[in-house]
Design a protein around this motif. Structure first.
Motif, mmCIF file in Angstrom:
data_model
loop_
_atom_site.group_PDB
_atom_site.id
_atom_site.type_symbol
_atom_site.label_atom_id
_atom_site.label_comp_id
_atom_site.label_asym_id
_atom_site.label_seq_id
_atom_site.Cartn_x
_atom_site.Cartn_y
_atom_site.Cartn_z
ATOM 1 N N ALA A 169 -13.679 -12.735 -1.216
ATOM 2 C CA ALA A 169 -14.507 -11.979 -2.161
ATOM 3 C C ALA A 169 -14.189 -10.478 -2.097
ATOM 4 C CB ALA A 169 -15.984 -12.210 -1.863
ATOM 5 N N GLU A 170 -14.007 -9.944 -0.904
ATOM 6 C CA GLU A 170 -13.793 -8.498 -0.738
ATOM 7 C C GLU A 170 -12.398 -8.060 -1.169
ATOM 8 O OE1 GLU A 170 -14.728 -7.611 3.296
ATOM 9 O OE2 GLU A 170 -16.835 -8.227 3.113
ATOM 10 N N THR A 171 -11.400 -8.930 -0.987
ATOM 11 C CA THR A 171 -10.014 -8.542 -1.295
ATOM 12 C C THR A 171 -9.521 -9.108 -2.621
ATOM 13 O OG1 THR A 171 -9.080 -10.479 -0.153
ATOM 14 C CG2 THR A 171 -9.478 -8.485 1.169
ATOM 15 N N TYR A 194 -6.638 -8.786 7.234
ATOM 16 C CA TYR A 194 -7.009 -7.591 6.476
ATOM 17 C C TYR A 194 -6.311 -6.352 7.047
ATOM 18 C CZ TYR A 194 -9.949 -4.254 3.952
ATOM 19 O OH TYR A 194 -10.386 -3.236 3.133
ATOM 20 N N ASN A 195 -6.261 -6.261 8.377
ATOM 21 C CA ASN A 195 -5.572 -5.136 9.015
ATOM 22 C C ASN A 195 -4.071 -5.185 8.765
ATOM 23 O OD1 ASN A 195 -7.840 -3.858 10.099
ATOM 24 N ND2 ASN A 195 -7.842 -5.156 11.916
ATOM 25 N N HIS A 196 -3.502 -6.398 8.725
ATOM 26 C CA HIS A 196 -2.078 -6.537 8.403
ATOM 27 C C HIS A 196 -1.798 -5.992 6.998
ATOM 28 C CE1 HIS A 196 -0.711 -9.807 11.470
ATOM 29 N NE2 HIS A 196 -1.392 -8.839 12.029
ATOM 30 N N ILE A 197 -2.675 -6.321 6.073
ATOM 31 C CA ILE A 197 -2.496 -5.860 4.689
ATOM 32 C C ILE A 197 -2.621 -4.337 4.610
ATOM 33 C CG2 ILE A 197 -3.469 -5.934 2.353
ATOM 34 C CD1 ILE A 197 -4.298 -8.841 2.938
ATOM 35 N N LEU A 198 -3.618 -3.776 5.314
ATOM 36 C CA LEU A 198 -3.799 -2.317 5.315
ATOM 37 C C LEU A 198 -2.592 -1.616 5.936
ATOM 38 C CD1 LEU A 198 -7.562 -1.851 6.292
ATOM 39 C CD2 LEU A 198 -6.523 -1.719 4.016
ATOM 40 N N THR A 199 -2.052 -2.196 7.014
ATOM 41 C CA THR A 199 -0.864 -1.618 7.644
ATOM 42 C C THR A 199 0.328 -1.675 6.692
ATOM 43 O OG1 THR A 199 -1.642 -2.278 9.843
ATOM 44 C CG2 THR A 199 0.703 -1.768 9.616
ATOM 45 N N HIS A 200 0.454 -2.815 6.011
ATOM 46 C CA HIS A 200 1.534 -2.960 5.024
ATOM 47 C C HIS A 200 1.367 -1.943 3.888
ATOM 48 C CE1 HIS A 200 4.756 -5.165 3.015
ATOM 49 N NE2 HIS A 200 4.040 -5.140 1.911
ATOM 50 N N PHE A 203 2.591 1.563 4.970
ATOM 51 C CA PHE A 203 4.044 1.737 4.932
ATOM 52 C C PHE A 203 4.586 1.755 3.501
ATOM 53 C CE2 PHE A 203 3.692 0.335 9.392
ATOM 54 C CZ PHE A 203 4.421 1.349 9.991
ATOM 55 N N LEU A 204 3.936 1.027 2.611
ATOM 56 C CA LEU A 204 4.341 1.093 1.208
ATOM 57 C C LEU A 204 4.105 2.489 0.649
ATOM 58 C CD1 LEU A 204 2.989 -2.286 -0.276
ATOM 59 C CD2 LEU A 204 5.373 -1.693 0.199
ATOM 60 N N ASN A 205 2.986 3.084 1.027
ATOM 61 C CA ASN A 205 2.639 4.424 0.526
ATOM 62 C C ASN A 205 3.616 5.501 0.999
ATOM 63 O OD1 ASN A 205 0.355 4.143 -1.173
ATOM 64 N ND2 ASN A 205 -0.935 3.748 0.621
ATOM 65 N N LEU A 206 4.270 5.273 2.135
ATOM 66 C CA LEU A 206 5.221 6.251 2.638
ATOM 67 C C LEU A 206 6.410 6.426 1.700
ATOM 68 C CD1 LEU A 206 5.348 5.369 6.466
ATOM 69 C CD2 LEU A 206 4.089 7.225 5.349
ATOM 70 N N GLU A 210 2.731 7.938 -5.653
ATOM 71 C CA GLU A 210 1.354 7.628 -6.041
ATOM 72 C C GLU A 210 0.783 6.558 -5.108
ATOM 73 O OE1 GLU A 210 1.051 6.565 -10.119
ATOM 74 O OE2 GLU A 210 1.902 8.453 -10.859
ATOM 75 N N GLU A 211 -0.528 6.619 -4.919
ATOM 76 C CA GLU A 211 -1.209 5.678 -4.033
ATOM 77 C C GLU A 211 -1.007 4.243 -4.501
ATOM 78 O OE1 GLU A 211 -3.749 4.516 -0.811
ATOM 79 O OE2 GLU A 211 -2.774 6.417 -1.297
ATOM 80 N N VAL A 212 -0.584 3.378 -3.575
ATOM 81 C CA VAL A 212 -0.431 1.950 -3.866
ATOM 82 C C VAL A 212 -1.818 1.314 -3.911
ATOM 83 C CG1 VAL A 212 0.465 -0.241 -2.992
ATOM 84 C CG2 VAL A 212 1.845 1.839 -2.803
ATOM 85 N N SER A 213 -2.090 0.545 -4.938
ATOM 86 C CA SER A 213 -3.389 -0.107 -5.068
ATOM 87 C C SER A 213 -3.509 -1.260 -4.067
ATOM 88 C CB SER A 213 -3.580 -0.640 -6.487
ATOM 89 O OG SER A 213 -2.712 -1.742 -6.722
ATOM 90 N N MET A 214 -4.758 -1.655 -3.815
ATOM 91 C CA MET A 214 -4.991 -2.768 -2.901
ATOM 92 C C MET A 214 -4.384 -4.049 -3.460
ATOM 93 S SD MET A 214 -6.203 -3.204 0.069
ATOM 94 C CE MET A 214 -6.695 -4.507 1.196
ATOM 95 N N GLU A 215 -4.464 -4.236 -4.763
ATOM 96 C CA GLU A 215 -3.884 -5.435 -5.378
ATOM 97 C C GLU A 215 -2.362 -5.468 -5.154
ATOM 98 O OE1 GLU A 215 -3.452 -7.584 -9.772
ATOM 99 O OE2 GLU A 215 -5.007 -6.081 -9.410
ATOM 100 N N GLU A 216 -1.711 -4.329 -5.313
ATOM 101 C CA GLU A 216 -0.262 -4.266 -5.085
ATOM 102 C C GLU A 216 0.063 -4.539 -3.622
ATOM 103 O OE1 GLU A 216 1.278 -0.980 -8.340
ATOM 104 O OE2 GLU A 216 0.200 -0.285 -6.560
ATOM 105 N N ALA A 217 -0.764 -4.015 -2.728
ATOM 106 C CA ALA A 217 -0.535 -4.222 -1.297
ATOM 107 C C ALA A 217 -0.690 -5.698 -0.919
ATOM 108 C CB ALA A 217 -1.502 -3.368 -0.483
ATOM 109 N N VAL A 218 -1.732 -6.338 -1.456
ATOM 110 C CA VAL A 218 -1.955 -7.756 -1.187
ATOM 111 C C VAL A 218 -0.768 -8.581 -1.688
ATOM 112 C CG1 VAL A 218 -3.352 -9.777 -1.819
ATOM 113 C CG2 VAL A 218 -4.475 -7.647 -1.131
ATOM 114 N N THR A 219 -0.335 -8.298 -2.912
ATOM 115 C CA THR A 219 0.782 -9.039 -3.495
ATOM 116 C C THR A 219 2.054 -8.853 -2.670
ATOM 117 O OG1 THR A 219 -0.139 -8.790 -5.718
ATOM 118 C CG2 THR A 219 2.198 -9.355 -5.553
ATOM 119 N N SER A 220 2.344 -7.622 -2.294
ATOM 120 C CA SER A 220 3.550 -7.327 -1.533
ATOM 121 C C SER A 220 3.506 -7.973 -0.155
ATOM 122 C CB SER A 220 3.728 -5.816 -1.392
ATOM 123 O OG SER A 220 4.858 -5.516 -0.633
ATOM 124 N N TRP A 221 2.375 -7.836 0.535
ATOM 125 C CA TRP A 221 2.252 -8.456 1.860
ATOM 126 C C TRP A 221 2.412 -9.965 1.779
ATOM 127 C CZ3 TRP A 221 -1.329 -12.110 3.440
ATOM 128 C CH2 TRP A 221 -1.288 -12.456 4.810
#
Length: 317
Positions: A169-171, A194-200, A203-206, A210-221
């Motif tokens: 529900a949260e992600t 969840y922490n794995h996704i945040l860590t990923h 590194f994507l943001n580096l 522009e800030e990577v969205s949570m949806e993009e991070a979830v998909t990429s991870w």
């Protein structure tokens, strides 16, 4: 010996026999016949508040565990040891003579009760088929809503299901990935993911302006980390070596092991395939132990089936 003494001895013998055969029937999974420990539950659900409720009449069927005497009784509150006889029989004698005993003391969690004081009184009441008992109640509040469990394993399953619902529900994980099988066998693993996704995401943001969205991070991870590792696990058929575990369990273990290898050897070029292979060699169950475990299961199952078919079950009548 008077009538009451004879009756209490017979009542205890019946209750003790029920506990004994309950243990025999669960030799392959003894945790299923164990009374639930309140302290174990509290460590899992982390109650946030404690409220004194006072005196209530509570249903005995809702008493599912104990704070300090969970090793003395089985999951039906039948006595597991003969050393409980003296006190148990005194409580039983009071019940036979209709002597009113003090209320028990319990903790309440979402309509379920755990005994603080009065375990023998609950045991006798259950053995005699009593439906309600007077209790002094202290309520513990928790976000997790528990249904009546059969054992601790059932509570763990309910907590894992709660954590999964919260994570999805949260992600919005399921809608993003269309993957609904991120399952675990132990609590606390969704926080790890969840922490794995945040860590990923970090590194994507580096590499982005522009800030990577949570949806993009979830998909990429999911596509670049989780799926490749799960594919390796499936290719090497590792799961069959870890009974009652899930692919996601192995993902967490292997990633942690992979990180340990990199730190140990100071080599960021260690591949996930090498980590998986080394992990499998280190933690697999030896063939001879698997054979012994299988042999034990077969022998114990035959013994249990034999007991179930025998006339010894008349003690329950």
């Amino acid at each position: 010996m008077n009538f009451e003494q004879a009756q209490t001895e017979e009542d205890f013998a019946k209750a003790r026999n029920k506990a004994f055969f309950n243990e025999i029937q669960h030799l392959l999974s003894p945790e299923e016949a164990s009374l639930i420990s309140l302290n174990d539950v509290k460590q899992l659900i982390h109650p946030t508040n404690e409220t004194y409720i006072g005196m209530k009449v509570i249903p005995i069927e809702k008493i599912v565990g104990s704070e300090g005497r969970y090793k003395d009784f089985d999951n039906n509150f039948f006595p597991k040891s003969s050393h409980l006889r003296n006190r148990w029989e005194h409580v039983d004698e009071a019940a036979i003579k209709s002597i009113t005993l003090p209320p028990i003391k319990v903790y309440e969690i979402d309509g379920l009760y755990f005994v603080r004081d009065g375990n023998h009184r609950v045991s006798v009441a259950k053995a005699r088929g009593t439906e309600f008992i007077d209790a002094e109640v202290v309520s513990l509040q928790s976000e997790i809503k528990l249904k009546k469990p059969d054992n601790m394993a059932d509570i763990i399953k309910q907590i894992i299901n709660y954590e999964k619902r919260s994570f999805y529900a949260e992600t919005n994980f399921g809608d993003i990935t269309d993957y609904w099988c991120l399952d675990f066998s132990t609590p606390g693993r969704y926080d790890v993911i969840y922490n794995h996704i945040l860590t990923h995401k970090y590194f994507l943001n580096l590499k982005q302006t522009e800030e990577v969205s949570m949806e993009e991070a979830v998909t990429s991870w999911f596509t670049k980390v989780y799926v490749p590792i799960i594919s390796t696990i499936k290719t090497k058929k590792i799961l069959k070596k870890f009974p009652k575990r899930t692919y996601s369990d192995l993902y967490v273990w292997i990633v942690r092991y992979w990180d340990d290898l990199i730190r140990k050897f100071g080599n960021n070029d260690i591949s996930i395939d090498l980590a998986v292979e080394d992990f499998t060699k280190k933690y697999k169950i030896p063939l001879y132990k698997r054979f012994i475990n299988t042999f034990k299961r077969i022998v114990l199952r035959k013994a249990i089936d034999s007991l179930n078919d025998s006339s010894i079950n008349t003690v329950f009548n």
